[in-house]
Design an enzyme around this catalytic site. Structure first.
Site, PDB file in Angstrom:
ATOM      1  N   THR A   1      33.098  11.868  21.571  1.00  0.00           N
ATOM      2  CA  THR A   1      32.733  12.559  22.817  1.00  0.00           C
ATOM      3  C   THR A   1      33.615  12.110  23.986  1.00  0.00           C
ATOM      4  O   THR A   1      33.504  12.662  25.078  1.00  0.00           O
ATOM      5  CB  THR A   1      31.266  12.285  23.185  1.00  0.00           C
ATOM      6  OG1 THR A   1      31.063  10.865  23.216  1.00  0.00           O
ATOM      7  CG2 THR A   1      30.313  12.918  22.189  1.00  0.00           C
TER       8      THR A   1
ATOM      9  N   ARG B   1      26.681  10.308  20.680  1.00  0.00           N
ATOM     10  CA  ARG B   1      25.266  10.447  21.060  1.00  0.00           C
ATOM     11  C   ARG B   1      25.038  11.582  22.028  1.00  0.00           C
ATOM     12  O   ARG B   1      23.942  12.115  22.119  1.00  0.00           O
ATOM     13  CB  ARG B   1      24.766   9.137  21.711  1.00  0.00           C
ATOM     14  CG  ARG B   1      24.641   7.968  20.791  1.00  0.00           C
ATOM     15  CD  ARG B   1      24.460   6.689  21.590  1.00  0.00           C
ATOM     16  NE  ARG B   1      25.568   6.527  22.539  1.00  0.00           N
ATOM     17  CZ  ARG B   1      25.669   5.558  23.429  1.00  0.00           C
ATOM     18  NH1 ARG B   1      24.706   4.664  23.534  1.00  0.00           N
ATOM     19  NH2 ARG B   1      26.728   5.487  24.231  1.00  0.00           N
TER      20      ARG B   1
ATOM     21  N   ASP C   1      23.336   8.121  16.819  1.00  0.00           N
ATOM     22  CA  ASP C   1      23.690   6.803  17.342  1.00  0.00           C
ATOM     23  C   ASP C   1      24.147   5.946  16.161  1.00  0.00           C
ATOM     24  O   ASP C   1      23.397   5.781  15.185  1.00  0.00           O
ATOM     25  CB  ASP C   1      22.420   6.205  17.985  1.00  0.00           C
ATOM     26  CG  ASP C   1      22.657   4.870  18.665  1.00  0.00           C
ATOM     27  OD1 ASP C   1      23.544   4.117  18.220  1.00  0.00           O
ATOM     28  OD2 ASP C   1      21.933   4.579  19.634  1.00  0.00           O
TER      29      ASP C   1
ATOM     30  N   TYR D   1      32.072  -9.173  23.917  1.00  0.00           N
ATOM     31  CA  TYR D   1      32.886  -7.993  23.597  1.00  0.00           C
ATOM     32  C   TYR D   1      34.079  -8.405  22.723  1.00  0.00           C
ATOM     33  O   TYR D   1      34.320  -7.834  21.653  1.00  0.00           O
ATOM     34  CB  TYR D   1      33.365  -7.286  24.870  1.00  0.00           C
ATOM     35  CG  TYR D   1      34.299  -6.146  24.535  1.00  0.00           C
ATOM     36  CD1 TYR D   1      33.813  -5.011  23.886  1.00  0.00           C
ATOM     37  CD2 TYR D   1      35.664  -6.214  24.818  1.00  0.00           C
ATOM     38  CE1 TYR D   1      34.673  -3.971  23.528  1.00  0.00           C
ATOM     39  CE2 TYR D   1      36.522  -5.185  24.468  1.00  0.00           C
ATOM     40  CZ  TYR D   1      36.024  -4.069  23.825  1.00  0.00           C
ATOM     41  OH  TYR D   1      36.862  -3.046  23.454  1.00  0.00           O
TER      42      TYR D   1
ATOM     43  N   PRO E   1      44.183  -1.704  20.815  1.00  0.00           N
ATOM     44  CA  PRO E   1      44.777  -1.295  22.093  1.00  0.00           C
ATOM     45  C   PRO E   1      44.504  -2.299  23.212  1.00  0.00           C
ATOM     46  O   PRO E   1      43.496  -3.012  23.198  1.00  0.00           O
ATOM     47  CB  PRO E   1      44.071   0.031  22.415  1.00  0.00           C
ATOM     48  CG  PRO E   1      43.330   0.426  21.172  1.00  0.00           C
ATOM     49  CD  PRO E   1      43.033  -0.857  20.457  1.00  0.00           C
TER      50      PRO E   1
ATOM     51  N   GLU F   1      36.652   6.380  29.332  1.00  0.00           N
ATOM     52  CA  GLU F   1      35.372   6.073  30.001  1.00  0.00           C
ATOM     53  C   GLU F   1      34.992   4.606  29.811  1.00  0.00           C
ATOM     54  O   GLU F   1      33.917   4.174  30.243  1.00  0.00           O
ATOM     55  CB  GLU F   1      34.255   6.969  29.431  1.00  0.00           C
ATOM     56  CG  GLU F   1      34.386   8.425  29.819  1.00  0.00           C
ATOM     57  CD  GLU F   1      33.253   9.277  29.250  1.00  0.00           C
ATOM     58  OE1 GLU F   1      32.223   8.727  28.811  1.00  0.00           O
ATOM     59  OE2 GLU F   1      33.408  10.503  29.235  1.00  0.00           O
TER      60      GLU F   1
HETATM   61  P1  NDP Z   1      35.018   5.623  25.730  1.00  0.00           P
HETATM   62  O1  NDP Z   1      33.905   5.007  26.496  1.00  0.00           O
HETATM   63  O2  NDP Z   1      35.847   6.666  26.384  1.00  0.00           O
HETATM   64  O3  NDP Z   1      34.446   6.207  24.342  1.00  0.00           O
HETATM   65  C1  NDP Z   1      33.529   5.481  23.605  1.00  0.00           C
HETATM   66  C2  NDP Z   1      32.885   6.390  22.583  1.00  0.00           C
HETATM   67  O4  NDP Z   1      31.937   5.624  21.820  1.00  0.00           O
HETATM   68  C3  NDP Z   1      32.119   7.543  23.221  1.00  0.00           C
HETATM   69  O5  NDP Z   1      32.433   8.714  22.509  1.00  0.00           O
HETATM   70  C4  NDP Z   1      30.668   7.184  22.999  1.00  0.00           C
HETATM   71  O6  NDP Z   1      29.930   8.362  22.784  1.00  0.00           O
HETATM   72  C5  NDP Z   1      30.743   6.369  21.707  1.00  0.00           C
HETATM   73  N1  NDP Z   1      29.608   5.477  21.523  1.00  0.00           N
HETATM   74  C6  NDP Z   1      29.264   4.383  22.246  1.00  0.00           C
HETATM   75  N2  NDP Z   1      28.138   3.845  21.779  1.00  0.00           N
HETATM   76  C7  NDP Z   1      27.752   4.614  20.725  1.00  0.00           C
HETATM   77  C8  NDP Z   1      26.658   4.587  19.818  1.00  0.00           C
HETATM   78  N3  NDP Z   1      25.718   3.636  19.882  1.00  0.00           N
HETATM   79  N4  NDP Z   1      26.558   5.538  18.856  1.00  0.00           N
HETATM   80  C9  NDP Z   1      27.505   6.495  18.769  1.00  0.00           C
HETATM   81  N5  NDP Z   1      28.567   6.576  19.581  1.00  0.00           N
HETATM   82  C10 NDP Z   1      28.680   5.659  20.558  1.00  0.00           C
HETATM   83  O7  NDP Z   1      35.932   4.410  25.240  1.00  0.00           O
HETATM   84  P2  NDP Z   1      37.301   4.343  24.422  1.00  0.00           P
HETATM   85  O8  NDP Z   1      37.661   5.625  23.818  1.00  0.00           O
HETATM   86  O9  NDP Z   1      38.273   3.656  25.284  1.00  0.00           O
HETATM   87  O10 NDP Z   1      36.874   3.326  23.304  1.00  0.00           O
HETATM   88  C11 NDP Z   1      36.886   3.640  21.932  1.00  0.00           C
HETATM   89  C12 NDP Z   1      36.966   2.345  21.148  1.00  0.00           C
HETATM   90  O11 NDP Z   1      38.161   1.665  21.487  1.00  0.00           O
HETATM   91  C13 NDP Z   1      35.820   1.371  21.464  1.00  0.00           C
HETATM   92  O12 NDP Z   1      35.456   0.743  20.261  1.00  0.00           O
HETATM   93  C14 NDP Z   1      36.468   0.375  22.424  1.00  0.00           C
HETATM   94  O13 NDP Z   1      35.858  -0.884  22.351  1.00  0.00           O
HETATM   95  C15 NDP Z   1      37.886   0.354  21.898  1.00  0.00           C
HETATM   96  N6  NDP Z   1      38.905  -0.054  22.847  1.00  0.00           N
HETATM   97  C16 NDP Z   1      39.029   0.489  24.094  1.00  0.00           C
HETATM   98  C17 NDP Z   1      40.041   0.078  24.938  1.00  0.00           C
HETATM   99  C18 NDP Z   1      40.199   0.592  26.328  1.00  0.00           C
HETATM  100  O14 NDP Z   1      40.793  -0.105  27.156  1.00  0.00           O
HETATM  101  N7  NDP Z   1      39.772   1.795  26.624  1.00  0.00           N
HETATM  102  C19 NDP Z   1      41.030  -0.908  24.493  1.00  0.00           C
HETATM  103  C20 NDP Z   1      40.795  -1.420  23.183  1.00  0.00           C
HETATM  104  C21 NDP Z   1      39.800  -0.984  22.385  1.00  0.00           C
HETATM  105  P3  NDP Z   1      28.450   8.667  23.294  1.00  0.00           P
HETATM  106  O15 NDP Z   1      28.276   7.971  24.608  1.00  0.00           O
HETATM  107  O16 NDP Z   1      28.402  10.153  23.368  1.00  0.00           O
HETATM  108  O17 NDP Z   1      27.599   8.133  22.204  1.00  0.00           O
HETATM  109  C1  8X3 Z   2      39.512  -3.091  25.859  1.00  0.00           C
HETATM  110  C2  8X3 Z   2      40.664  -3.869  26.335  1.00  0.00           C
HETATM  111  O1  8X3 Z   2      41.361  -5.855  27.735  1.00  0.00           O
HETATM  112  O2  8X3 Z   2      39.655  -4.396  28.655  1.00  0.00           O
HETATM  113  O3  8X3 Z   2      39.189  -3.456  24.566  1.00  0.00           O
HETATM  114  O4  8X3 Z   2      39.127  -5.890  26.853  1.00  0.00           O
HETATM  115  S1  8X3 Z   2      40.174  -5.063  27.436  1.00  0.00           S
END
Ligand code: NDP
Ligand code: 8X3
Length: 249
Positions: free
Chosen positions: A11, A34, A57, A150, A180, A186
């Site tokens: 999403t 979700r 979820d 985290y 990443p 978001e």
């Molecule tokens: P976003 O917040 O943009 O997206 C996170 C996604 O996870 C949303 O689609 C959300 O959907 C879903 N989500 C969260 N909790 C649940 C749940 N309990 N059940 C189902 N879906 C869930 O973040 P990113 O795209 O940036 O993050 C994606 C992944 O990459 C994560 O694991 C994050 O930790 C990791 N990451 C992110 C970085 C960053 O700087 N952005 C860097 C490194 C890693 P919904 O709310 O609709 O459920």
């Molecule tokens: C997300 C990257 O550096 O904000 O996983 O933790 S950081």
């Protein structure tokens, strides 16, 4: 040939961009999250492509097992699993951090990823093919203040990815841990619980990664020949480097 790609966290952010790139290139995509309204938006945006949306979820074990068990027959043969659902909550130091936040990160980033993976593995093993992408993070490798749980969940994801790959010896299933650095999705809006000013500040004054950067990399890896396994891929914005070790004086 068209593949079936199951994406959690579709999403928003990396998962959403992965859904777009795989679907637009002719793969069948199962997009999950979700927020049903966001899934509907994605369905509308990709109306000309093959997309199934499922609202659940990942930390709800029964919901995960049920959704995978009752996939429509044309989406059952999952070739690629992208475990992108995940979150950071808060950036307080350990003494101040909220235990509820810690639990939600563990439930989502660790347990949710395990539930989905466990549900999908038998499908891949039976078909002797598959590719699992886990979204780790630089936070799983490099400590920073406030990263506490985290970062620890992402260290779990890294080690689980390697152990999984080792367990899957001989099955022809590939596993990559994608790590990443700072990416404007978001992610920080969620981490700062809707405080947009704080979230925006994280990305001020430099060019962070964007979701499509990571989606393009995942798509590229998914198109490598099947005898090639990238174990881990650490990716930062060019502007981001390590802070170095600290000595308190
Ligand atoms: P976003 O917040 O943009 O997206 C996170 C996604 O996870 C949303 O689609 C959300 O959907 C879903 N989500 C969260 N909790 C649940 C749940 N309990 N059940 C189902 N879906 C869930 O973040 P990113 O795209 O940036 O993050 C994606 C992944 O990459 C994560 O694991 C994050 O930790 C990791 N990451 C992110 C970085 C960053 O700087 N952005 C860097 C490194 C890693 P919904 O709310 O609709 O459920
Ligand atoms: C997300 C990257 O550096 O904000 O996983 O933790 S950081």
């Amino acid at each position: 040939m068209s593949r079936t790609v199951l994406i959690t966290g579709a999403t928003s952010g990396f998962g959403k961009e992965c859904a777009k790139i795989f679907a637009k290139n002719g793969d069948k995509v199962i997009a999950t999250g979700r927020r049903s309204e966001k899934l509907k938006e994605l369905k509308d945006e990709l109306k000309d492509f093959d997309l199934l949306t499922l609202c659940f979820d990942v930390s709800d074990k029964e919901a995960v097992l049920e959704n995978i068990a009752f996939l429509p027959s044309e989406y059952k043969d999952i070739d690629i699993l992208i475990n992108s659902a995940g979150l950071a909550l808060g950036i307080g130091l350990s003494p101040e951090a909220l235990i509820d936040d810690w639990e939600q990160m563990i439930d989502t980033n660790i347990k949710g990823l395990l539930y989905i993976t466990k549900a999908v593995l038998p499908i891949m093993i039976e078909r002797k093919t598959g590719y699992i992408f886990n979204l780790g993070s630089i936070a799983g490798r490099w400590p920073y203040q406030g990263g506490n749980v985290y970062g620890a969940t992402k260290a779990f994801v890294e080690q689980f990815s390697y152990n999984l790959r080792t367990d899957l010896r001989g099955t022809n299933i590939r596993v990559s841990n994608i790590e990443p650095g700072s990416a404007r999705t978001e992610f920080s809006d969620v981490r700062f619980k809707g405080d947009k000013d704080k979230a925006d500040k994280v990305y001020e004054g430099y060019k962070p990664l964007v979701a499509v950067d990571i989606a393009n990399l995942i798509f590229t890896l998914a198109n490598l020949p099947s005898h090639v396994n990238v174990n881990s891929l650490e990716v930062m914005p060019t502007a981001q480097t390590w802070a170095g070790l600290h000595i308190e004086k």
